[in-house]
Design an enzyme around this catalytic site. Structure first.
Site, PDB file in Angstrom:
ATOM      1  N   GLU A  39      55.228  74.617  10.965  1.00 21.91           N
ATOM      2  CA  GLU A  39      56.435  75.028  11.693  1.00 21.91           C
ATOM      3  C   GLU A  39      56.206  76.403  12.306  1.00 21.91           C
ATOM      4  O   GLU A  39      55.485  77.229  11.749  1.00 21.91           O
ATOM      5  CB  GLU A  39      57.643  75.052  10.749  1.00 21.91           C
ATOM      6  N   ARG A  96      55.491  64.159  34.763  1.00 21.92           N
ATOM      7  CA  ARG A  96      55.180  62.785  35.165  1.00 21.92           C
ATOM      8  C   ARG A  96      56.199  61.799  34.603  1.00 21.92           C
ATOM      9  O   ARG A  96      56.156  60.629  34.910  1.00 21.92           O
ATOM     10  CB  ARG A  96      53.737  62.434  34.751  1.00 21.92           C
ATOM     11  N   ASP A 168      46.467  61.038  46.727  1.00 21.27           N
ATOM     12  CA  ASP A 168      47.542  60.070  46.980  1.00 21.27           C
ATOM     13  C   ASP A 168      48.586  60.725  47.876  1.00 21.27           C
ATOM     14  O   ASP A 168      48.476  61.925  48.176  1.00 21.27           O
ATOM     15  CB  ASP A 168      48.157  59.558  45.661  1.00 21.27           C
ATOM     16  N   LYS A 191      46.363  53.715  49.830  1.00 22.00           N
ATOM     17  CA  LYS A 191      45.950  52.431  49.234  1.00 22.00           C
ATOM     18  C   LYS A 191      46.557  51.309  50.054  1.00 22.00           C
ATOM     19  O   LYS A 191      47.761  51.305  50.307  1.00 22.00           O
ATOM     20  CB  LYS A 191      46.477  52.329  47.805  1.00 22.00           C
ATOM     21  N   ARG A 193      46.872  47.095  50.196  1.00 22.93           N
ATOM     22  CA  ARG A 193      46.583  45.836  49.519  1.00 22.93           C
ATOM     23  C   ARG A 193      46.081  44.840  50.562  1.00 22.93           C
ATOM     24  O   ARG A 193      46.766  44.508  51.519  1.00 22.93           O
ATOM     25  CB  ARG A 193      47.854  45.325  48.813  1.00 22.93           C
ATOM     26  N   GLY A 223      40.805  62.990  34.691  1.00 23.85           N
ATOM     27  CA  GLY A 223      39.827  63.083  35.786  1.00 23.85           C
ATOM     28  C   GLY A 223      39.627  61.763  36.509  1.00 23.85           C
ATOM     29  O   GLY A 223      38.933  61.716  37.531  1.00 23.85           O
TER      30      GLY A 223
HETATM   31  C1  R5P Z   1      49.435  61.718  39.566  1.00 23.66           C
HETATM   32  O1  R5P Z   1      50.321  61.319  40.314  1.00 23.66           O
HETATM   33  C2  R5P Z   1      49.023  63.149  39.509  1.00 23.66           C
HETATM   34  O2  R5P Z   1      49.291  63.826  40.699  1.00 23.66           O
HETATM   35  C3  R5P Z   1      47.546  63.280  39.175  1.00 23.66           C
HETATM   36  O3  R5P Z   1      46.816  62.645  40.199  1.00 23.66           O
HETATM   37  C4  R5P Z   1      47.238  62.650  37.864  1.00 23.66           C
HETATM   38  O4  R5P Z   1      48.135  63.065  36.877  1.00 23.66           O
HETATM   39  C5  R5P Z   1      45.822  62.977  37.450  1.00 23.66           C
HETATM   40  O5  R5P Z   1      45.561  62.339  36.255  1.00 23.66           O
HETATM   41  P1  R5P Z   1      44.093  61.916  35.879  1.00 23.66           P
HETATM   42  O6  R5P Z   1      43.230  63.137  36.011  1.00 23.66           O
HETATM   43  O7  R5P Z   1      44.217  61.432  34.463  1.00 23.66           O
HETATM   44  O8  R5P Z   1      43.664  60.822  36.801  1.00 23.66           O
END
Ligand code: R5P
Length: 289
Positions: A39, A96, A168, A191, A193, A223
């Site tokens: 604690e 997140r 992204d 991305k 599809r 990563g």
């Molecule tokens: C996701 O939307 C975040 O912006 C990061 O791309 C993500 O949290 C990175 O996580 P990791 O290094 O585990 O791929």
């Protein structure tokens, strides 16, 4: 005795010292200890009665203990008669968990906001994972942008036809922040599809062939995201790939994983202390305060 006094929690002690120096504030004294069962014990050793206080703490690993420590600090300052309390969370962990993905889930970033604002008059953070989290706060809340710091760093690298890419669409604003300082184009990986089980990932508008690419993301955790992005950019003929992040969460052996996957450089800010936290956000915070 200055008006304002800054307290650095366990995660932000050296950063708080830097900010106090740059913002001309006193550095508050704290005792933080652990009981044998784990604690946490908090004592505010400075006199805060009637003073404006700033508390700095990131909710990085161990997240829950560091969050509790922040709440303990805020509560103690209030109990000890602080006038105004500003919370500065350089890294906002739990970003997140920003919405309900499946019914019944806890939106943990909202839970954090509710608890922080109980004893805070204002809130600052840096490059929060999703912008709308700021709106969870009912007190004045501000998101600071550390991407120009990454931009200034990469600007000195003498890169060949550099481009900045976010892995992204959420990272496009980060890529823009870095590119604006360097004076180069930016893009993000989209991305598409193509059919059942077939996804194509490529830069939305830029051809990276022969170019030095800087990949920028808010967080590097396992990563995995960056490794995938590097693979794809190499396959499209990128020259050197350099990687920058604001928040080096870095779970496991991610640093060696990224270098062995072809990163020519890897850098982060000190919102979280790590082996790659070469860039300080102290001026960003000091100027905002
Ligand atoms: C996701 O939307 C975040 O912006 C990061 O791309 C993500 O949290 C990175 O996580 P990791 O290094 O585990 O791929």
């Amino acid at each position: 005795m200055g008006e304002r006094i800054i307290f650095g929690g366990s995660t932000c002690q050296s950063l708080a010292r830097e900010v106090a120096g740059e913002a001309g504030c006193d550095l508050g004294k704290l005792t933080i200890k652990w009981f044998p069962d784990g604690e946490r014990y908090i004592r505010v050793d400075s006199d805060v009665k009637g003073r404006d206080c700033i508390v700095m703490q990131s909710t990085s690993r161990p997240q829950d203990a560091n969050l509790l420590e922040l709440l303990q600090l805020l509560d103690t300052l209030k109990e000890n008669g602080a006038a105004n309390i500003i919370t500065v969370m350089p890294y906002f962990g739990y970003g997140r968990q920003d919405k309900i993905f499946k019914s019944g889930e806890n939106v943990t970033s909202k839970t954090l906001a509710k608890h922080i604002e109980m004893n805070s008059d204002a809130f600052y953070t840096i490059n929060i994972h999703k912008k709308h989290i700021i709106d969870f706060f009912k007190i004045p809340a501000t998101e600071l942008d550390a991407t120009p710091i990454l931009g200034e760093y990469f600007k000195t690298h003498g890169l060949k036809a550099p481009v900045v890419i976010g892995p992204d669409d959420g990272a496009e604003r980060l890529a823009k922040g870095v590119a604006d300082v360097i004076g180069c184009p930016f893009d993000y990986l989209q991305k598409t599809r193509l059919g059942p089980g077939k996804v194509e990932m490529k830069p939305k508008k830029i051809d990276v062939k022969g170019k030095d690419v800087i990949i920028v993301d808010d967080i590097i955790d396992s990563g995995g995201t960056i490794v995938e992005a590097m693979k794809m950019l190499h396959s499209r003929g990128a020259a050197n790939i350099l990687v920058g992040t604001v928040h080096p969460v870095l779970t496991g052996n991610v640093i060696s994983r990224l270098f062995s996957s072809g990163a020519a450089d890897l850098v982060a800010t000190n919102t979280i202390n790590s082996q790659i936290s070469y860039l300080t956000v102290s001026s960003l915070i000091a100027e905002a305060l």
